[in-house]
Structure formats: C-alpha cells, structure tokens
Write a protein that holds these residues in place. Structure first.
Motif, PDB file in Angstrom:
ATOM      1  N   LEU A 248       2.334 -24.971  39.017  1.00  0.00           N
ATOM      2  CA  LEU A 248       3.112 -24.166  38.082  1.00  0.00           C
ATOM      3  C   LEU A 248       3.987 -23.254  38.918  1.00  0.00           C
ATOM      4  CD1 LEU A 248       3.765 -23.235  35.195  1.00  0.00           C
ATOM      5  CD2 LEU A 248       1.908 -21.564  35.417  1.00  0.00           C
ATOM      6  N   ARG A 249       5.314 -23.407  38.776  1.00  0.00           N
ATOM      7  CA  ARG A 249       6.261 -22.682  39.611  1.00  0.00           C
ATOM      8  C   ARG A 249       6.931 -21.552  38.854  1.00  0.00           C
ATOM      9  NH1 ARG A 249       7.415 -25.323  44.659  1.00  0.00           N
ATOM     10  NH2 ARG A 249       8.672 -23.458  44.955  1.00  0.00           N
ATOM     11  N   ASP A 250       7.329 -20.526  39.594  1.00  0.00           N
ATOM     12  CA  ASP A 250       8.203 -19.486  39.072  1.00  0.00           C
ATOM     13  C   ASP A 250       9.634 -19.952  39.304  1.00  0.00           C
ATOM     14  OD1 ASP A 250       9.746 -17.254  38.550  1.00  0.00           O
ATOM     15  OD2 ASP A 250       8.394 -15.853  39.543  1.00  0.00           O
ATOM     16  N   PRO A 251      10.417 -20.196  38.255  1.00  0.00           N
ATOM     17  CA  PRO A 251      11.765 -20.732  38.449  1.00  0.00           C
ATOM     18  C   PRO A 251      12.700 -19.784  39.184  1.00  0.00           C
ATOM     19  CG  PRO A 251      11.389 -20.180  36.142  1.00  0.00           C
ATOM     20  CD  PRO A 251      10.066 -20.079  36.824  1.00  0.00           C
ATOM     21  N   GLU A 252      12.303 -18.534  39.369  1.00  0.00           N
ATOM     22  CA  GLU A 252      13.138 -17.569  40.084  1.00  0.00           C
ATOM     23  C   GLU A 252      13.027 -17.708  41.600  1.00  0.00           C
ATOM     24  OE1 GLU A 252      15.206 -15.066  38.804  1.00  0.00           O
ATOM     25  OE2 GLU A 252      14.957 -16.158  36.928  1.00  0.00           O
ATOM     26  N   TYR A 253      11.980 -18.412  42.084  1.00  0.00           N
ATOM     27  CA  TYR A 253      11.711 -18.421  43.521  1.00  0.00           C
ATOM     28  C   TYR A 253      11.653 -19.839  44.071  1.00  0.00           C
ATOM     29  CZ  TYR A 253      10.574 -13.454  43.285  1.00  0.00           C
ATOM     30  OH  TYR A 253      10.646 -12.105  43.119  1.00  0.00           O
ATOM     31  N   SER A 254      12.485 -20.092  45.079  1.00  0.00           N
ATOM     32  CA  SER A 254      12.422 -21.346  45.830  1.00  0.00           C
ATOM     33  C   SER A 254      13.008 -21.103  47.210  1.00  0.00           C
ATOM     34  CB  SER A 254      13.168 -22.465  45.095  1.00  0.00           C
ATOM     35  OG  SER A 254      14.522 -22.105  44.880  1.00  0.00           O
ATOM     36  N   ASP A 255      12.930 -22.123  48.072  1.00  0.00           N
ATOM     37  CA  ASP A 255      13.217 -21.941  49.485  1.00  0.00           C
ATOM     38  C   ASP A 255      14.589 -22.476  49.868  1.00  0.00           C
ATOM     39  OD1 ASP A 255      12.229 -21.071  52.087  1.00  0.00           O
ATOM     40  OD2 ASP A 255      12.199 -23.186  52.608  1.00  0.00           O
ATOM     41  N   GLN A 256      15.117 -21.964  50.984  1.00  0.00           N
ATOM     42  CA  GLN A 256      16.425 -22.389  51.462  1.00  0.00           C
ATOM     43  C   GLN A 256      16.466 -23.873  51.818  1.00  0.00           C
ATOM     44  OE1 GLN A 256      17.324 -20.193  55.030  1.00  0.00           O
ATOM     45  NE2 GLN A 256      15.334 -20.619  55.968  1.00  0.00           N
ATOM     46  N   SER A 257      15.306 -24.463  52.104  1.00  0.00           N
ATOM     47  CA  SER A 257      15.263 -25.884  52.449  1.00  0.00           C
ATOM     48  C   SER A 257      15.399 -26.785  51.228  1.00  0.00           C
ATOM     49  CB  SER A 257      13.954 -26.208  53.170  1.00  0.00           C
ATOM     50  OG  SER A 257      12.842 -25.977  52.327  1.00  0.00           O
ATOM     51  N   GLY A 258      15.356 -26.210  50.022  1.00  0.00           N
ATOM     52  CA  GLY A 258      15.384 -27.007  48.799  1.00  0.00           C
ATOM     53  C   GLY A 258      13.967 -27.366  48.401  1.00  0.00           C
ATOM     54  N   SER A 259      13.383 -26.610  47.502  1.00  0.00           N
ATOM     55  CA  SER A 259      11.964 -26.777  47.176  1.00  0.00           C
ATOM     56  C   SER A 259      11.721 -28.044  46.369  1.00  0.00           C
ATOM     57  CB  SER A 259      11.463 -25.556  46.399  1.00  0.00           C
ATOM     58  OG  SER A 259      11.508 -24.403  47.215  1.00  0.00           O
ATOM     59  N   ASN A 260      10.698 -28.787  46.763  1.00  0.00           N
ATOM     60  CA  ASN A 260      10.319 -30.037  46.104  1.00  0.00           C
ATOM     61  C   ASN A 260       8.882 -29.945  45.592  1.00  0.00           C
ATOM     62  OD1 ASN A 260      12.767 -31.578  46.961  1.00  0.00           O
ATOM     63  ND2 ASN A 260      11.897 -31.243  48.994  1.00  0.00           N
ATOM     64  N   GLY A 261       8.569 -30.820  44.638  1.00  0.00           N
ATOM     65  CA  GLY A 261       7.176 -31.000  44.252  1.00  0.00           C
ATOM     66  C   GLY A 261       6.463 -31.762  45.347  1.00  0.00           C
ATOM     67  N   PHE A 262       6.772 -33.054  45.465  1.00  0.00           N
ATOM     68  CA  PHE A 262       6.302 -33.881  46.570  1.00  0.00           C
ATOM     69  C   PHE A 262       7.401 -33.958  47.628  1.00  0.00           C
ATOM     70  CE2 PHE A 262       3.769 -35.524  43.058  1.00  0.00           C
ATOM     71  CZ  PHE A 262       2.535 -35.766  43.642  1.00  0.00           C
ATOM     72  N   GLU A 263       7.029 -33.727  48.886  1.00  0.00           N
ATOM     73  CA  GLU A 263       7.908 -34.074  50.007  1.00  0.00           C
ATOM     74  C   GLU A 263       7.070 -34.888  50.973  1.00  0.00           C
ATOM     75  OE1 GLU A 263      11.067 -31.495  51.761  1.00  0.00           O
ATOM     76  OE2 GLU A 263       9.725 -31.510  53.492  1.00  0.00           O
ATOM     77  N   SER A 264       7.518 -36.100  51.249  1.00  0.00           N
ATOM     78  CA  SER A 264       6.708 -36.983  52.087  1.00  0.00           C
ATOM     79  C   SER A 264       7.550 -37.583  53.196  1.00  0.00           C
ATOM     80  CB  SER A 264       6.076 -38.102  51.245  1.00  0.00           C
ATOM     81  OG  SER A 264       5.142 -38.839  52.011  1.00  0.00           O
ATOM     82  N   ASP A 265       7.102 -37.391  54.434  1.00  0.00           N
ATOM     83  CA  ASP A 265       7.763 -37.893  55.635  1.00  0.00           C
ATOM     84  C   ASP A 265       6.760 -38.691  56.458  1.00  0.00           C
ATOM     85  OD1 ASP A 265      10.347 -36.090  55.657  1.00  0.00           O
ATOM     86  OD2 ASP A 265       8.673 -34.724  55.326  1.00  0.00           O
ATOM     87  N   ASN A 266       7.302 -39.479  57.345  1.00  0.00           N
ATOM     88  CA  ASN A 266       6.446 -40.157  58.305  1.00  0.00           C
ATOM     89  C   ASN A 266       6.719 -39.671  59.716  1.00  0.00           C
ATOM     90  OD1 ASN A 266       4.473 -42.272  58.984  1.00  0.00           O
ATOM     91  ND2 ASN A 266       6.198 -43.153  60.074  1.00  0.00           N
ATOM     92  N   PHE A 267       7.985 -39.581  60.063  1.00  0.00           N
ATOM     93  CA  PHE A 267       8.360 -39.049  61.363  1.00  0.00           C
ATOM     94  C   PHE A 267       9.470 -38.036  61.155  1.00  0.00           C
ATOM     95  CE2 PHE A 267      10.554 -43.065  60.623  1.00  0.00           C
ATOM     96  CZ  PHE A 267      11.879 -42.717  60.766  1.00  0.00           C
ATOM     97  N   ASN A 268       9.859 -37.353  62.226  1.00  0.00           N
ATOM     98  CA  ASN A 268      10.749 -36.213  62.071  1.00  0.00           C
ATOM     99  C   ASN A 268      12.229 -36.543  62.204  1.00  0.00           C
ATOM    100  OD1 ASN A 268      11.087 -36.651  64.785  1.00  0.00           O
ATOM    101  ND2 ASN A 268      10.130 -34.749  65.458  1.00  0.00           N
TER     102      ASN A 268
END
Length: 564
Positions: free
Chosen positions: A345-365
């Motif tokens: 449950l998110r506060d719609p007023e607050y998110s991050d400069q990177s672009g906030s996601n629900g799921f973020e999934s990576d394998n390598f950088n």
C-alpha cells in the motif's frame, strides 16, 4: 345469615386484609434484585509492558472469549480466557496508557482507572556480537552504527521486543552509518514474534518526528547461490564477512540464516551517500538460503526499497510493504526463491527519483556480467511470486509526486535477462502496468521461463509497453505476450468494477477484503511454476480472499505509536 356465620365472615375479611398489608410491606422491604449490567471492576495488574497478561474483573462478560471485544486505549487486545465475571487478556503491542474498554454485543463498559504502559530500560548495541545473545522484551535495544552478528553466533530476540535504530549522526565510529543490524554469513537471527507480540524495529526518534530512512535496516547475508563474483561485497558499505571481502561462492541452497516471523521494520532504508547503490533497504537479503524462515513481516516507510533480494533461495509468505519510497519487491543477482501473499500500500505523494516500481527484476547490472549465454553456470534471477496486491492511486494515476524526489513508473518493470514469474496478482494505480525491457527478457517470455498468468492490471494509464527504442522490444510485442488468451491476464479500466473494499486506499485505516462478488475472488491460475507445492492453490487473485491476514500484528500508524 345467622350471627355465627356473620362473625366468621368478618373474621375472614380481617385476615385477608392483614395478609395483604404484610405482603405489601414485604415487597417494599425486599425488592427483586436488578439484572447485572456490563461493568469493569478491576484491572490486575494495572501497569505493565505490551504482552503482559491482565485479568479484568467485572460483570456481564461473555463466557466465550471471542465474544468479548477488549481495547487498551482504543487498541484491540486478544482475550485468551473468559468467564462471566473475569477476562484474561494480553496487552497489545501498540497500546498506550489509557482506559480499557470491554464490548459485549451492543454494550460497552469503560474502566475507572487507566492501564499504564510502563517504560523499559534501554541498552545501546554497537560493534560486533561475538557470542550467542538474547534480547529480552523488558528492554529497548538501540542500534548505533553497523552492528554485525558474527559467523557461528545466534542472536535471539524475544516476542514483543523493541529495537530502535539510531541516525547516522550517532554512529560511534563517526563513519556516517545509521544503526543497522547485519546477520553475517554463517550467523543466525532467531526473531520469532507472535501475532499478539510482534518484534518491532523502528526509529529512535519520537512519535510524530519519524521519517523515511531514519536508520539503516535489517540485513541478512547467507551462503546460498548468487550470480556475482565471490569478491562482490554487499551494497551500502556493508562488509562481505569478517574475514573476507565479498559474499563468497559457497552455493549452499538450503543454508539457514534463522527466522523472521511477526516482525515489523519501520522508517529504515537510509541513504549513506549520494553514490549510486549506497542505500540500505528496509529488509535486505543477500544469498539467503531456503533453510531460513521468513513470514509475517511488515516494512513501513522505507527510504529505499521495502524488500530487496540479492541472489539466494529463501522463500517467504505474508509480506507487507507500507508507504515505501522506492520499489516494493526488488529481485536481482540470481534470486530464485518463492513468495506468496504479499501486500503493498503506497502513499501516492511519495516516490523515488529512480522511478518507483512495484516489481523491479534484474539479472545483471547492464555491464554484461554474468554472461548472457550459458550464464557461466550461475543462476538467473528467477523468483516466483503469487497472490500479490499492490495499491498506489485510487484516483487518476500520474507520474508526478508532490513530496517525493521522483515519479511512479511501472507495476512490473522486468529487464536485464530476468526469468521472474508472477501469478494471480492484482496491481492497481500505476502510470504503467507492465514494462517488458530488453531483447533477452523478451526471449525468456517467449520461451515461457518468464511467466505471467492470472494478472489483473487496474486503473493504469499505459497497461503494457516495451522499452521501444532502447533495446528493441516494441509495444506490440509486449502486448502480444501479456494479452495471449492462455495467460488469462486482465486489464480493468474502471476501478469500481473490481468491487474492492471501500477503505482499500485509506492509508490510516485500510481494509483489504474484496466485496462479495468481486471478480478478483475467482480466476486464479496455477500452471507452470505456480504448480509448485510451496503455493497454497487459492481461487482468488491478489493477496486476499475472505481472510485478512494483516489483522493483529501490523501497524498502519507507526508515526504516532509510542514505543517505550
């Protein structure tokens, strides 16, 4: 009538009169006892810590424990035993000093006296824990700087214990490190709280002045497989181990880092510098193995990701991410564990400069490591999530925030060769629903090793997109994948059609059970990786059916909770 009969008649009348007078006097002197009313007589003891057993005496209680609703200063308590004149209750974890009430049916009784929450002694914790140690609920433990639990050592934390993280200004080494608990590889944490006595990690600051990233967080480091070179160290300046530079390459899939059950982590996620990847998350898991037990954990107001898994095989159930700043569920470095029942449950007023996601999934950088072909024998990021609910905007989604440092982005941003699978999940209120990023990621989706089934996207501006020009995945390719009939994914444009709870987006007092007849109560798909025995095969999509598993142990107002 002769004279004798007349005298007998008069005598009878006199006796009847006397009897009536006596009866009348008796009724006045001895009235029928009044029916007892619901009332509280005593509280024993009248002072104590959360978790204390209290006996409430009184009248007109219900002999069935569950039929008595008891509150300590408006905080629900658990009744463990009941008679009509006595109740045994447990002081709830969030209770503050105040009146006690008992409600039976439509009647409520209030105690004449306050129940006083007593203060606990405080104990600073710094440096390294080098021998088996138990933290007890009669104290408040204050983490200052990085606190390491060394390999071979078990830290046991009793139910109901409070641990506070100090800000980086109180780092005893003057290294700018916020209070952080780090369980090193080979060490264990035994933090088994209960629904009535959760273990709480929170800010050292007073109620009303707490904020995102007041302290570091909780970090577990294990020996399970990951896909980084062995010399790779954890992020945020955390050492890889007492005697080694990095995570190592032990590769023990069933490694055991201990237990986290009924645990809350609040106001963590500190930024240690302006350098990328220098933050600590609310709960950070490095190469944690499947022998570890994690369930019923709430991360609130994290200044970075609420949860991040860096490799490892650990499984989890019943996770809550509340009002986080960046991503909710971040998976990378070859994480292959399983998660069921998760709520954001998110506060719609607050998110991050990177672009906030629900799921973020990576394998390598993004620098080509590990190899994208055979993967050099190392695991791809391939977790499996099921029965997740993410809620952001109940109104119109937007990409701007008034109080955060950046925008919201995607409910699911899947990229960099990830093999993640997500089933029976409800994602509501993001500017984007699903972003399929990268030709390698598309190849996994096409092959079926990345699997999305039974997903409901609701109230999103752009339901599905590719990364377009960046690495050549078109919107049409992403849409064709997500919209294939066999996947049974759904895009809902009118939020009301989901028949969610009226208080679903109420940040201060949320309720999550869908209304009777809601379409998310049916339609679950348990195919492919979802058929794994770890998962309970629910009929509903999202985190909730007819049982609200957040009740009793979570806290949706940690800002104003007095922890002492």
């Amino acid at each position: 009538m002769n004279l004798l009969k007349h005298k007998h008649y008069l005598l009878l009348l006199m006796l009847l009169g006397v009897f009536a007078m006596v009866t009348s006097c008796k009724n006045d002197d001895e009235p029928t006892p009044a029916e007892p009313v619901l009332a509280i007589t005593t509280l024993t003891p009248a002072t104590g810590l959360p978790g204390t057993k209290v006996v409430i005496t009184g009248t007109k209680f219900d002999a069935t424990a569950a039929n008595n609703k008891v509150k300590f200063n408006n905080v629900d308590a658990t009744v463990t035993a009941a008679t009509t004149t006595a109740l045994e209750v447990t002081v709830p974890a969030n209770a503050t000093t105040g009146k006690v009430t008992v409600t039976v049916g439509s009647s409520t009784a209030t105690s004449a006296q306050d129940f006083t929450i007593s203060s606990r002694a405080t104990q600073d914790v710094v440096g390294e824990i080098t021998a088996n140690t138990t933290w007890t609920k009669d104290k408040v433990y204050i983490l200052k700087g990085f606190v390491y639990v060394n390999s071979g050592v078990t830290l046991t934390i009793q139910p109901g214990t409070i641990i506070k993280g100090a800000p980086k200004e109180q780092d005893p080494l003057a290294s700018g490190q916020g209070g952080t608990l780090i369980i090193e590889a080979g060490a264990k944490i035994s933090a088994a709280g209960t629904a009535t006595e959760p273990i709480v990690f929170t800010s050292l600051k007073d109620a009303g002045s707490r904020s995102y990233g007041d302290w570091g967080g909780v970090v577990l480091i294990g020996k399970a497989p990951h896909n980084r070179p062995g010399a790779t160290a954890p992020e945020g300046g955390i050492r890889g181990g007492k005697d080694k530079a990095g995570l190592g390459t032990a590769g023990i899939a069933d490694d055991n880092s201990g237990t986290l059950q009924y645990v809350r982590i609040e106001f963590a996620g500190i930024a240690l510098s302006n350098t990328a990847n220098s933050e600590i998350n609310g709960l950070t898991l490095y190469a944690v193995g499947s022998g570890t037990t994690i369930d019923h954990v709430q991360v609130s107001y994290s200044g970075d990701d609420s949860y991040e898994w860096f490799g490892g095989t650990v499984n989890a159930k019943y996770l809550v991410a509340y009002r986080g700043f960046d991503d909710d569920w971040d998976t990378d470095w070859g994480f292959t564990g399983k998660v069921q029942y998760a709520l954001s449950l998110r506060d719609p007023e607050y998110s991050d400069q990177s672009g906030s996601n629900g799921f973020e999934s990576d394998n390598f950088n993004g620098n080509g490591e590990p190899a994208t072909g055979p993967n050099a024998g190392m695991p791809l990021t391939a977790p499996v999530f099921a029965n997740v609910s993410n809620f952001v905007f109940g109104g119109t989604p937007n990409t701007n925030t008034n109080s955060g440092s950046g925008p919201y982005q995607s409910a699911m941003h899947l990229r960099r060769n990830t093999d993640i699978s997500i089933y029976n999940t409800l994602l509501v209120g993001y500017p984007e629903g699903f972003r399929l990023d990268g030709a390698n990621t598309l190849a996994h989706a096409t092959a079926g090793t990345l699997d999305l089934k039974g997903i409901v996207l609701a109230n999103v501006t752009t339901p599905v997109r590719g990364d377009r020009a960046a690495t050549g995945v078109s919107d049409e390719q992403a849409t064709a994948y997500f919209g294939a009939a066999a996947r049974k994914n759904t895009i809902v444009t009118t939020l009301a059609d989901l028949m969610l709870n009226a208080n679903n987006f109420n940040l201060a007092g949320p309720s999550f059970l869908p209304q009777t007849g809601s379409p998310v109560l049916t339609g679950a798909v348990w195919e492919g990786k979802g058929a794994d025995a770890f998962f309970t095969k629910e009929t509903f999509r999202g985190a909730f059916g007819t049982t609200d598993w957040t009740q009793g142990w979570t806290n949706f107002d940690p800002q104003n909770t007095q922890y002492k």
